[in-house]
Scaffold this motif. Structure first.
Motif, PDB file in Angstrom:
ATOM      1  N   GLY A 164       5.046   4.709   3.449  1.00  0.00           N
ATOM      2  CA  GLY A 164       3.866   3.941   3.805  1.00  0.00           C
ATOM      3  C   GLY A 164       4.081   2.442   3.724  1.00  0.00           C
ATOM      4  O   GLY A 164       5.205   1.947   3.636  1.00  0.00           O
ATOM      5  N   GLY A 165       2.979   1.726   3.767  1.00  0.00           N
ATOM      6  CA  GLY A 165       3.017   0.273   3.710  1.00  0.00           C
ATOM      7  C   GLY A 165       3.531  -0.348   5.002  1.00  0.00           C
ATOM      8  O   GLY A 165       3.661   0.309   6.034  1.00  0.00           O
ATOM      9  N   GLY A 215       0.778  -1.232   0.000  1.00  0.00           N
ATOM     10  CA  GLY A 215       0.000   0.000   0.000  1.00  0.00           C
ATOM     11  C   GLY A 215       0.807   1.279   0.000  1.00  0.00           C
ATOM     12  O   GLY A 215       0.242   2.367  -0.031  1.00  0.00           O
ATOM     13  N   GLY A 216       2.118   1.197   0.017  1.00  0.00           N
ATOM     14  CA  GLY A 216       2.961   2.392   0.010  1.00  0.00           C
ATOM     15  C   GLY A 216       3.188   2.924  -1.395  1.00  0.00           C
ATOM     16  O   GLY A 216       2.692   2.366  -2.382  1.00  0.00           O
ATOM     17  N   VAL A 217       3.942   3.990  -1.479  1.00  0.00           N
ATOM     18  CA  VAL A 217       4.276   4.611  -2.765  1.00  0.00           C
ATOM     19  C   VAL A 217       5.786   4.733  -2.897  1.00  0.00           C
ATOM     20  O   VAL A 217       6.501   4.810  -1.891  1.00  0.00           O
ATOM     21  CB  VAL A 217       3.617   6.000  -2.929  1.00  0.00           C
ATOM     22  CG1 VAL A 217       2.104   5.894  -2.963  1.00  0.00           C
ATOM     23  CG2 VAL A 217       4.051   6.943  -1.826  1.00  0.00           C
ATOM     24  N   LEU A 218       6.248   4.762  -4.146  1.00  0.00           N
ATOM     25  CA  LEU A 218       7.665   4.933  -4.442  1.00  0.00           C
ATOM     26  C   LEU A 218       7.860   6.201  -5.256  1.00  0.00           C
ATOM     27  O   LEU A 218       7.046   6.511  -6.125  1.00  0.00           O
ATOM     28  CB  LEU A 218       8.205   3.747  -5.241  1.00  0.00           C
ATOM     29  CG  LEU A 218       8.082   2.359  -4.629  1.00  0.00           C
ATOM     30  CD1 LEU A 218       8.650   1.318  -5.593  1.00  0.00           C
ATOM     31  CD2 LEU A 218       8.785   2.295  -3.296  1.00  0.00           C
ATOM     32  N   VAL A 275       7.708   6.892   6.935  1.00  0.00           N
ATOM     33  CA  VAL A 275       6.354   6.563   7.362  1.00  0.00           C
ATOM     34  C   VAL A 275       5.305   7.193   6.452  1.00  0.00           C
ATOM     35  O   VAL A 275       4.197   6.685   6.346  1.00  0.00           O
ATOM     36  CB  VAL A 275       6.099   6.949   8.839  1.00  0.00           C
ATOM     37  CG1 VAL A 275       7.010   6.172   9.770  1.00  0.00           C
ATOM     38  CG2 VAL A 275       6.249   8.423   9.073  1.00  0.00           C
ATOM     39  N   SER A 276       5.652   8.296   5.783  1.00  0.00           N
ATOM     40  CA  SER A 276       4.706   8.981   4.901  1.00  0.00           C
ATOM     41  C   SER A 276       5.487   9.877   3.939  1.00  0.00           C
ATOM     42  O   SER A 276       6.689  10.114   4.131  1.00  0.00           O
ATOM     43  CB  SER A 276       3.741   9.847   5.719  1.00  0.00           C
ATOM     44  OG  SER A 276       4.459  10.901   6.350  1.00  0.00           O
TER      45      SER A 276
END
Length: 149
Positions: A42-43, A28-31, A71-72
């Motif tokens: 995230g994630g 669920g995170g972003v790169l 974390v964000s």
């Protein structure tokens, strides 16, 4: 040519960092790629950072070679100068930093200091952060390329 050598020198730590970044993305995170550094926000890794580590507790971001996990997105932006100092440390010390960093913390603790705050690698990163705060800032979108959601 020098930049290529710096990337290669840090590669043994960057590769596991890329794995952590892929775990972040798949959970669920972003790169993003910013100034030649892969940033993951995230994630699942973000939850690990929030839970914290011995001696440092919860952290907003962590550097592994040319990868920064945060974390964000806001945390990555806020810690960018600090974490870029750690990227430069990996470029200087390579995989040796994985041994030198905890040894420096242990030495700080043995001298009666805090193993995180008094670690010379953290002091260097905080100094870079302070210098960046006092320097003129480029536009926020400069050098940022998204590779995530």
């Amino acid at each position: 040519m020098l930049k290529v050598l710096l990337y290669l020198w840090a590669l043994p730590v960057t590769l596991p960092g890329m794995l952590v970044a892929l775990i972040a993305r798949s959970s669920g995170g972003v790169l993003h790629r910013v100034d030649g550094v892969l940033e993951a926000a995230g994630g699942w890794p973000a939850r690990v950072l929030q839970r914290g580590f011995p001696f440092s507790g919860s952290v907003a971001a962590m550097t592994l070679g040319h990868v920064v996990v945060g974390v964000s997105l806001a945390a990555l932006t806020a810690t960018r100068a600090h974490e870029r100092a750690h990227v430069r440390q990996f470029e200087r010390w390579g995989i040796l930093l994985l041994v030198l960093y905890p040894l420096a913390g242990l030495l700080a603790w043995a001298r009666g200091g805090n193993p995180y705050r008094d670690n010379p690698f953290e002091r260097e990163a905080r100094a870079a952060e302070c210098a960046a705060r006092n320097a003129p800032q480029p536009p926020a979108s400069a050098g940022t390329h998204s590779t995530g959601r």
